[in-house]
Structures are given as C-alpha cells and as structure tokens.
Design a protein around this motif. Structure first.
Motif, PDB file in Angstrom:
ATOM      1  N   VAL A 122      -7.807  12.706  -7.165  1.00  0.00           N
ATOM      2  CA  VAL A 122      -7.589  12.204  -8.527  1.00  0.00           C
ATOM      3  C   VAL A 122      -7.084  13.336  -9.416  1.00  0.00           C
ATOM      4  CG1 VAL A 122      -8.659  11.186 -10.573  1.00  0.00           C
ATOM      5  CG2 VAL A 122      -9.343  10.416  -8.288  1.00  0.00           C
ATOM      6  N   GLU A 123      -5.906  13.135  -9.964  1.00  0.00           N
ATOM      7  CA  GLU A 123      -5.325  14.125 -10.872  1.00  0.00           C
ATOM      8  C   GLU A 123      -5.693  13.826 -12.325  1.00  0.00           C
ATOM      9  OE1 GLU A 123      -0.888  15.944 -11.465  1.00  0.00           O
ATOM     10  OE2 GLU A 123      -2.083  16.249  -9.659  1.00  0.00           O
ATOM     11  N   ARG A 124      -5.810  12.542 -12.634  1.00  0.00           N
ATOM     12  CA  ARG A 124      -6.202  12.136 -13.977  1.00  0.00           C
ATOM     13  C   ARG A 124      -7.049  10.880 -13.865  1.00  0.00           C
ATOM     14  NH1 ARG A 124      -1.381  10.317 -17.191  1.00  0.00           N
ATOM     15  NH2 ARG A 124      -0.622  12.354 -16.446  1.00  0.00           N
ATOM     16  N   SER A 125      -8.252  10.919 -14.385  1.00  0.00           N
ATOM     17  CA  SER A 125      -9.139   9.762 -14.297  1.00  0.00           C
ATOM     18  C   SER A 125      -8.678   8.663 -15.250  1.00  0.00           C
ATOM     19  CB  SER A 125     -10.578  10.159 -14.604  1.00  0.00           C
ATOM     20  OG  SER A 125     -10.663  10.743 -15.886  1.00  0.00           O
ATOM     21  N   ALA A 126      -9.191   7.466 -15.050  1.00  0.00           N
ATOM     22  CA  ALA A 126      -8.783   6.315 -15.848  1.00  0.00           C
ATOM     23  C   ALA A 126      -9.216   6.476 -17.300  1.00  0.00           C
ATOM     24  CB  ALA A 126      -9.376   5.039 -15.270  1.00  0.00           C
ATOM     25  N   ALA A 127      -8.347   6.042 -18.201  1.00  0.00           N
ATOM     26  CA  ALA A 127      -8.612   6.195 -19.629  1.00  0.00           C
ATOM     27  C   ALA A 127      -9.814   5.383 -20.095  1.00  0.00           C
ATOM     28  CB  ALA A 127      -7.367   5.795 -20.425  1.00  0.00           C
ATOM     29  N   ASP A 128     -10.122   4.293 -19.392  1.00  0.00           N
ATOM     30  CA  ASP A 128     -11.243   3.455 -19.813  1.00  0.00           C
ATOM     31  C   ASP A 128     -12.590   3.952 -19.273  1.00  0.00           C
ATOM     32  OD1 ASP A 128     -11.190   2.758 -17.151  1.00  0.00           O
ATOM     33  OD2 ASP A 128     -10.967   0.599 -17.479  1.00  0.00           O
ATOM     34  N   GLY A 129     -12.570   5.079 -18.570  1.00  0.00           N
ATOM     35  CA  GLY A 129     -13.813   5.659 -18.055  1.00  0.00           C
ATOM     36  C   GLY A 129     -14.265   5.122 -16.718  1.00  0.00           C
ATOM     37  N   SER A 130     -13.554   4.149 -16.165  1.00  0.00           N
ATOM     38  CA  SER A 130     -13.929   3.602 -14.859  1.00  0.00           C
ATOM     39  C   SER A 130     -13.414   4.504 -13.742  1.00  0.00           C
ATOM     40  CB  SER A 130     -13.357   2.188 -14.689  1.00  0.00           C
ATOM     41  OG  SER A 130     -11.943   2.217 -14.689  1.00  0.00           O
ATOM     42  N   GLY A 131     -14.014   4.367 -12.563  1.00  0.00           N
ATOM     43  CA  GLY A 131     -13.509   5.074 -11.398  1.00  0.00           C
ATOM     44  C   GLY A 131     -13.920   6.523 -11.321  1.00  0.00           C
ATOM     45  N   PRO A 132     -13.463   7.205 -10.278  1.00  0.00           N
ATOM     46  CA  PRO A 132     -13.880   8.591 -10.026  1.00  0.00           C
ATOM     47  C   PRO A 132     -13.259   9.597 -10.987  1.00  0.00           C
ATOM     48  CG  PRO A 132     -12.273   7.874  -8.411  1.00  0.00           C
ATOM     49  CD  PRO A 132     -12.598   6.677  -9.218  1.00  0.00           C
ATOM     50  N   ALA A 133     -13.911  10.757 -11.069  1.00  0.00           N
ATOM     51  CA  ALA A 133     -13.476  11.825 -11.975  1.00  0.00           C
ATOM     52  C   ALA A 133     -12.331  12.625 -11.364  1.00  0.00           C
ATOM     53  CB  ALA A 133     -14.659  12.752 -12.266  1.00  0.00           C
ATOM     54  N   GLU A 134     -11.694  13.404 -12.201  1.00  0.00           N
ATOM     55  CA  GLU A 134     -10.630  14.300 -11.733  1.00  0.00           C
ATOM     56  C   GLU A 134     -11.173  15.221 -10.641  1.00  0.00           C
ATOM     57  OE1 GLU A 134      -8.968  16.388 -15.035  1.00  0.00           O
ATOM     58  OE2 GLU A 134      -8.490  14.552 -16.154  1.00  0.00           O
ATOM     59  N   GLY A 135     -10.320  15.464  -9.634  1.00  0.00           N
ATOM     60  CA  GLY A 135     -10.705  16.332  -8.538  1.00  0.00           C
ATOM     61  C   GLY A 135     -11.403  15.634  -7.386  1.00  0.00           C
ATOM     62  N   THR A 136     -11.673  14.325  -7.518  1.00  0.00           N
ATOM     63  CA  THR A 136     -12.363  13.578  -6.473  1.00  0.00           C
ATOM     64  C   THR A 136     -11.385  13.159  -5.382  1.00  0.00           C
ATOM     65  OG1 THR A 136     -13.885  12.676  -8.127  1.00  0.00           O
ATOM     66  CG2 THR A 136     -13.823  11.578  -5.994  1.00  0.00           C
ATOM     67  N   ARG A 137     -11.804  13.329  -4.127  1.00  0.00           N
ATOM     68  CA  ARG A 137     -11.007  12.871  -2.989  1.00  0.00           C
ATOM     69  C   ARG A 137     -11.178  11.362  -2.840  1.00  0.00           C
ATOM     70  NH1 ARG A 137     -12.846  14.368   1.703  1.00  0.00           N
ATOM     71  NH2 ARG A 137     -10.971  15.115   2.797  1.00  0.00           N
ATOM     72  N   VAL A 138     -10.073  10.640  -2.709  1.00  0.00           N
ATOM     73  CA  VAL A 138     -10.146   9.180  -2.707  1.00  0.00           C
ATOM     74  C   VAL A 138      -9.182   8.560  -1.701  1.00  0.00           C
ATOM     75  CG1 VAL A 138     -10.907   8.982  -5.115  1.00  0.00           C
ATOM     76  CG2 VAL A 138      -8.447   9.036  -4.592  1.00  0.00           C
ATOM     77  N   ALA A 139      -9.534   7.345  -1.263  1.00  0.00           N
ATOM     78  CA  ALA A 139      -8.622   6.461  -0.533  1.00  0.00           C
ATOM     79  C   ALA A 139      -8.269   5.320  -1.472  1.00  0.00           C
ATOM     80  CB  ALA A 139      -9.275   5.932   0.739  1.00  0.00           C
ATOM     81  N   THR A 140      -7.030   4.861  -1.423  1.00  0.00           N
ATOM     82  CA  THR A 140      -6.553   3.885  -2.402  1.00  0.00           C
ATOM     83  C   THR A 140      -5.751   2.768  -1.738  1.00  0.00           C
ATOM     84  OG1 THR A 140      -4.384   4.892  -2.878  1.00  0.00           O
ATOM     85  CG2 THR A 140      -6.302   5.804  -4.019  1.00  0.00           C
ATOM     86  N   PHE A 141      -5.724   1.628  -2.423  1.00  0.00           N
ATOM     87  CA  PHE A 141      -4.888   0.498  -2.006  1.00  0.00           C
ATOM     88  C   PHE A 141      -4.109  -0.035  -3.203  1.00  0.00           C
ATOM     89  CE2 PHE A 141      -4.295  -4.080  -2.142  1.00  0.00           C
ATOM     90  CZ  PHE A 141      -3.449  -4.249  -1.067  1.00  0.00           C
ATOM     91  N   GLY A 142      -2.893  -0.490  -2.924  1.00  0.00           N
ATOM     92  CA  GLY A 142      -2.089  -1.212  -3.904  1.00  0.00           C
ATOM     93  C   GLY A 142      -0.995  -1.958  -3.162  1.00  0.00           C
ATOM     94  N   TRP A 143      -0.414  -2.961  -3.778  1.00  0.00           N
ATOM     95  CA  TRP A 143       0.602  -3.756  -3.085  1.00  0.00           C
ATOM     96  C   TRP A 143       1.953  -3.068  -3.006  1.00  0.00           C
ATOM     97  CZ3 TRP A 143      -1.336  -7.060  -0.031  1.00  0.00           C
ATOM     98  CH2 TRP A 143      -2.466  -7.787  -0.359  1.00  0.00           C
ATOM     99  N   SER A 144       2.080  -1.901  -3.615  1.00  0.00           N
ATOM    100  CA  SER A 144       3.321  -1.123  -3.535  1.00  0.00           C
ATOM    101  C   SER A 144       3.049   0.254  -4.137  1.00  0.00           C
ATOM    102  CB  SER A 144       4.462  -1.816  -4.310  1.00  0.00           C
ATOM    103  OG  SER A 144       4.152  -1.885  -5.695  1.00  0.00           O
ATOM    104  N   GLN A 145       4.058   1.125  -4.108  1.00  0.00           N
ATOM    105  CA  GLN A 145       4.077   2.391  -4.841  1.00  0.00           C
ATOM    106  C   GLN A 145       3.040   3.410  -4.357  1.00  0.00           C
ATOM    107  OE1 GLN A 145       3.924   1.343  -9.025  1.00  0.00           O
ATOM    108  NE2 GLN A 145       5.525  -0.186  -8.785  1.00  0.00           N
ATOM    109  N   GLY A 146       2.615   3.267  -3.084  1.00  0.00           N
ATOM    110  CA  GLY A 146       1.648   4.215  -2.558  1.00  0.00           C
ATOM    111  C   GLY A 146       2.251   5.438  -1.911  1.00  0.00           C
ATOM    112  N   TRP A 147       3.475   5.325  -1.403  1.00  0.00           N
ATOM    113  CA  TRP A 147       4.074   6.418  -0.646  1.00  0.00           C
ATOM    114  C   TRP A 147       4.877   7.316  -1.583  1.00  0.00           C
ATOM    115  CZ3 TRP A 147       6.131   2.971   3.934  1.00  0.00           C
ATOM    116  CH2 TRP A 147       5.026   2.404   4.570  1.00  0.00           C
ATOM    117  N   ALA A 148       4.155   8.035  -2.406  1.00  0.00           N
ATOM    118  CA  ALA A 148       4.766   8.899  -3.417  1.00  0.00           C
ATOM    119  C   ALA A 148       3.854  10.083  -3.686  1.00  0.00           C
ATOM    120  CB  ALA A 148       4.998   8.104  -4.709  1.00  0.00           C
ATOM    121  N   GLU A 149       4.398  11.099  -4.320  1.00  0.00           N
ATOM    122  CA  GLU A 149       3.589  12.282  -4.617  1.00  0.00           C
ATOM    123  C   GLU A 149       2.452  11.960  -5.579  1.00  0.00           C
ATOM    124  OE1 GLU A 149       6.549  16.058  -4.142  1.00  0.00           O
ATOM    125  OE2 GLU A 149       6.961  14.734  -5.844  1.00  0.00           O
ATOM    126  N   LEU A 150       2.693  11.011  -6.475  1.00  0.00           N
ATOM    127  CA  LEU A 150       1.661  10.554  -7.405  1.00  0.00           C
ATOM    128  C   LEU A 150       1.588   9.033  -7.374  1.00  0.00           C
ATOM    129  CD1 LEU A 150       2.428  12.856 -10.467  1.00  0.00           C
ATOM    130  CD2 LEU A 150       0.333  12.917  -9.108  1.00  0.00           C
TER     131      LEU A 150
END
Length: 317
Positions: free
Chosen positions: A76-104
């Motif tokens: 995580v480079e920047r945590s969610a603005a609404d305070g949900s989810g993991p903090a910056e620096g946390t190692r994570v696995a993610t899912f989305g219907w697109s846009q995953g194969w990118a540097e960010l």
C-alpha cells in the motif's frame, strides 16, 4: 496513442502497465499510461507481482490501450481516504475486474487482504481469482465430508486450489486432467484418484467442480449420483456443452447444474486463503514465473496448457 479512462487516470503522472493491444503477441504490451486516481474507499497499491488467469487471456476483449488484469499483490502506497482498509506500507493481495497489471493500482479496500510476512507476494497474487473461485464454488456443493467430488481441469489455477480445498473439507477428491503430464503433484495436493477425462470415472460422484465445459461437462453430469450437483465454473475447452436429456432422464436420479459466478467482496475469502497458506495448509501453485516483460510468453504457455497451476509476472527484480 493509448486511450485513457479520464475518470480513473491522472494524465500528469506517467507509469507503465500491461495494456490490451489486439495487434500485439497474445494481445498484451507494456505501455506508458497515467497513474490511477483512487476513489475515497480505494487504496493505492505499488504492485510487485501479478498472476494470469486462463479466462482473462483466452477471452480478451475491451478498448485497445486499456490496462488489464484481475490479480495483483504489492504494498500500500497510499491508504484509502475514508480510513478503510490497510495502512501505508502494508503488504496486500488485491482483486479488481481490470487495471491490476500496472506499477500502481487503485483498488477497493473491500477487495484487499493483508499478506502475512511469511508469504511471498508472487504466490499471494495467485489467490484472488483462482483461490476465491475454488473456495466459493466448493461451498455451493454443501457438505462434502466423506463424499466423492470430481474436479475437471484439475491441473489449472482454479483446479489445483479446488483439489486442495475439497480435500481439506473432507472430500474424496477425483482429479480429471488431460494426460499423465498434467497429473504431476495432484496426489500430493489431496487427490485420491486421477482420471484422464470424466468418462474414465470408476464410480459416481456427489459433486463436480467443472473448469472445462464442453463435452467434459456433459460427461461429468452423467456421472452424478442422486442429489448430485455440478458447478459450471469455466470454459477452458472453448466449446459449448450439449447434454442429451433423454439419456439423462433414463438414468433416473435427480441432479442439477448450477452456473458459477464469483461473489464480491473478495477481501474476507482472500484473507481466509492467505491464513491457510501461512499455516502451510494450502500450497500456492506457481507453474511459470518471470518478468512482466515476458507477459506474452507466459500467456502463450498458459493457453498452450504448459503451465501447471498459475503463471506469475514480477514487475521488478
């Protein structure tokens, strides 16, 4: 010129990503695009590794230049603005219907899970689609303790997770693969029996997790016992299924087919799977790994059935 989605990307900050290009090998090329702009409930993740799924390669469609990819893991480079989810620096696995194969990647926090320190990020990237699909499809069968469960396409990404999870749930797992070369390692993952096609089954099964479709789905349906369920997950055969229901009526027992659609959010199931990996109860199956500059090579190997399990691309190193 790459077409960008202006509601998603910031034109002023370039990064690299794998994009859909119908004229490129396997429809993929690395290109420069704008960085994503996260919504209030999205984290910005610096991606380290991604994994490929058969379906997203075999059935590619979309706008040329669009960033592709379902599965990605990173920090995580920047945590969610609404305070949900993991903090910056946390190692994570993610899912989305697109846009995953990118540097960010900008990703909904409900589709994120924290990766334990002992779990490799590349291995974690194999879990979102394949692992969650196998887990949710297995749940659709109900209790499988002491029951025979057939997994078709058992050597693929979803298949190898399905074999392990069904065995953990107490099933007698029958793994169906295309030949001896595809069967390697499946007994160690929990398969009690290996067959080269559903027509080779030695006895009826209570449940089927079908990743192949086509003729194999029809054959597997014919081997269900009374009250049995077939979950139609994938279409690796790239062919439609024809079932002779007159023949099925003559066989008598009540049984059913359910089309499978993965349910969101992914976060809770992904977290559960990562804890299984951390405790050595679930083994990530990486059959190909290399730089994302070799994405076309990985995709070709996947489509050519030369990958046992998942193909992983590393963005650096």
């Amino acid at each position: 010129m790459i077409e960008r989605h202006r509601d998603t990307y910031d034109e002023g900050a370039p990064m690299h990503a794998l994009v859909h290009d119908p004229d490129a090998p396997q429809g993929l090329r690395i290109a420069e695009v704008g960085e994503p702009r996260p919504g209030p409930a999205q984290a910005l993740v610096r991606v380290s590794a991604v994994s490929l799924n058969f379906g997203e390669i075999a059935f590619q469609a979309g706008v040329p230049g669009a960033v592709v990819g379902f599965d990605a893991a990173g920090v995580v480079e920047r945590s969610a603005a609404d305070g949900s989810g993991p903090a910056e620096g946390t190692r994570v696995a993610t899912f989305g219907w697109s846009q995953g194969w990118a540097e960010l990647r900008a990703v909904d926090t409900e589709d994120i899970a924290v990766v334990p320190d002992s779990v490799d990020l590349g291995e974690a990237s194999t879990l979102p689609v394949a692992g969650v699909t196998a887990l949710q499809a297995l749940r659709r069968l109900g209790s499988v303790i002491g029951r025979r469960v057939l997994v078709t396409g058992a050597s693929g990404g979803v298949g190898r997770y399905a074999v392990q999870l069904a065995a953990l749930a107490g099933a007698e797992v029958v793994a169906s693969v295309g030949g001896p070369h595809r069967a390697e390692g499946l007994r160690e993952l929990g398969a009690a029996e290996i067959v080269f096609g559903p027509e080779k089954l030695s006895a009826p099964v209570h449940g089927v997790l079908d990743n192949v479709g086509g003729a194999q789905l029809a054959q597997a349906f014919g081997h269900l016992e009374a009250g049995g369920i077939l979950i139609a997950i994938g279409m690796a055969a790239k062919e439609h299924t024809l079932i002779d229901f007159e023949t099925e009526r003559s066989r008598g027992p009540l049984k059913r087919i359910e089309p499978f659609i993965v349910d969101t959010p992914f976060g809770p199931d992904l977290d559960y799977l990562l804890r299984l990996v951390e405790s050595d109860r679930l083994a990530p199956q990486v059959g190909w790994r290399g730089s994302w500059e070799k994405a076309a090579e990985a995709a070709e190997a996947l489509l050519g059935r030369r990958v046992r399990g998942k193909a992983v691309l590393d963005l650096s190193g």
